[in-house]
Each structure stands twice: as C-alpha cells, then as structure tokens.
Write a protein that holds these residues in place. Structure first.
Motif, PDB file in Angstrom:
ATOM      1  N   ARG A   1       0.836  -1.072   0.084  1.00  0.00           N
ATOM      2  CA  ARG A   1      -0.052  -0.070   0.107  1.00  0.00           C
ATOM      3  C   ARG A   1       0.875   1.510   0.006  1.00  0.00           C
ATOM      4  N   ASP A   2       0.559   2.268  -0.951  1.00  0.00           N
ATOM      5  CA  ASP A   2       1.256   3.627  -0.721  1.00  0.00           C
ATOM      6  C   ASP A   2       1.215   4.163   0.368  1.00  0.00           C
ATOM      7  N   GLN A   3       0.192   4.400   1.246  1.00  0.00           N
ATOM      8  CA  GLN A   3       0.163   5.019   2.563  1.00  0.00           C
ATOM      9  C   GLN A   3       0.690   4.503   3.563  1.00  0.00           C
TER      10      GLN A   3
ATOM     11  N   LYS B   1      -0.032  -0.556 -10.580  1.00  0.00           N
ATOM     12  CA  LYS B   1      -0.444   0.374  -9.441  1.00  0.00           C
ATOM     13  C   LYS B   1      -2.017  -0.052  -9.870  1.00  0.00           C
TER      14      LYS B   1
ATOM     15  N   HIS C   1      -6.721   6.170  -3.057  1.00  0.00           N
ATOM     16  CA  HIS C   1      -5.273   5.490  -2.938  1.00  0.00           C
ATOM     17  C   HIS C   1      -4.878   4.465  -3.791  1.00  0.00           C
TER      18      HIS C   1
ATOM     19  N   ASP D   1       0.986  -1.151  -4.815  1.00  0.00           N
ATOM     20  CA  ASP D   1       1.588  -1.703  -5.781  1.00  0.00           C
ATOM     21  C   ASP D   1       1.330  -3.266  -5.633  1.00  0.00           C
TER      22      ASP D   1
END
Length: 146
Positions: free
Chosen positions: A32-34, A57, A69, A72
C-alpha cells in the motif's frame, strides 16, 4: 466459497500454502502506498525481486477496494523457491502485513481467485466448488472452515 473461521497458524498455515502452490499458478502480494515499509519490508522486497513477474498500480484487488489511494500489486508465478520463502517468512496466514512485509496474500487458479486474504480484517476465503479440493482443505488439521 469456503470461509476460513480461524487464522491458520503453524502446520495448518504451511499445509494451506503448500496446497495453494500445488493447485494454483499465480499469487499476489500488495504494498500500500500510504504505509511505509520498514527495513525488514525493504529486505523482503529485495529477496523476492528476482521472482516478480509484474507490478501494477491498482485501486483494488481481491477483497479490497481503495478510494483515492493506490497500491503496488506484485504478481508472481507459483514455484518451489517462492513457496519456500512464503513458508519460511511467517507462521500465520494473517501475518502478511506492512510495514514488515507485503500484505493480502491471494492465490489464483486459471486466472480466478482461489485463496483471498484481507489481512487487516483477518479474513480469508477459499473460492472453490471442486469436491476434491474441498476434501483436501478439510484434511488440513487445525484449519476451521465454514
């Protein structure tokens, strides 16, 4: 569809993952990007880097839909080397969590979801109607399914 009632741990985890590798041809793990990876998470990505088939993505993957959000999603072919890594890395199905590792381990059989995990919610689902597969799952000692 089979709902996993209790988290498979120890031998039950190893047998379930081994079964998934024997039946399925692909699996995913998610970053997760966050959520920032810690040093263990970064080392894990380096360890699996040679086996990554593709990284996409995505806003969603089996069991999860993000809003605003992205993550990857790492795609892998099922093979013996990766099976050994997954068996060695953790001892519980829902231990696949950031920041130490990637998360939401999911397996695909013939491009269809087979095992879906939503690790933050501690949920697991096996999507099969194959009687032989259901028998093999039921034979795993320590796995409680509905």
């Amino acid at each position: 569809m089979i709902q996993i009632l209790e988290e498979p741990t120890g031998v039950a985890y190893k047998q379930l993952v081994s079964l998934a590798f024997s039946l399925c041809d692909e699996f995913i793990l998610v970053k997760r990007d966050q959520i920032e990876l810690n040093e263990d998470g970064k080392r894990f990505i380096e360890e699996i880097k040679p086996y990554i088939k593709e990284i996409k993505k995505q806003e969603g993957w089996p069991g999860t839909q993000l809003f605003g959000h992205y993550a990857d999603v790492f795609y892998f072919d099922c093979n013996e080397e990766l099976k050994q890594i997954l068996l060695r890395k953790v001892d519980r199905l829902y231990e696949w969590l950031q920041p130490e590792l990637l998360e939401d381990l999911c397996f695909y059989k013939n491009n269809k979801e087979w095992l879906v995990t939503i690790t933050h919610e501690k949920e697991g689902i096996i999507k099969t109607t194959d009687n032989q597969e259901i028998l093999m799952i039921r034979e795993i000692e320590g796995i409680m399914i509905y």
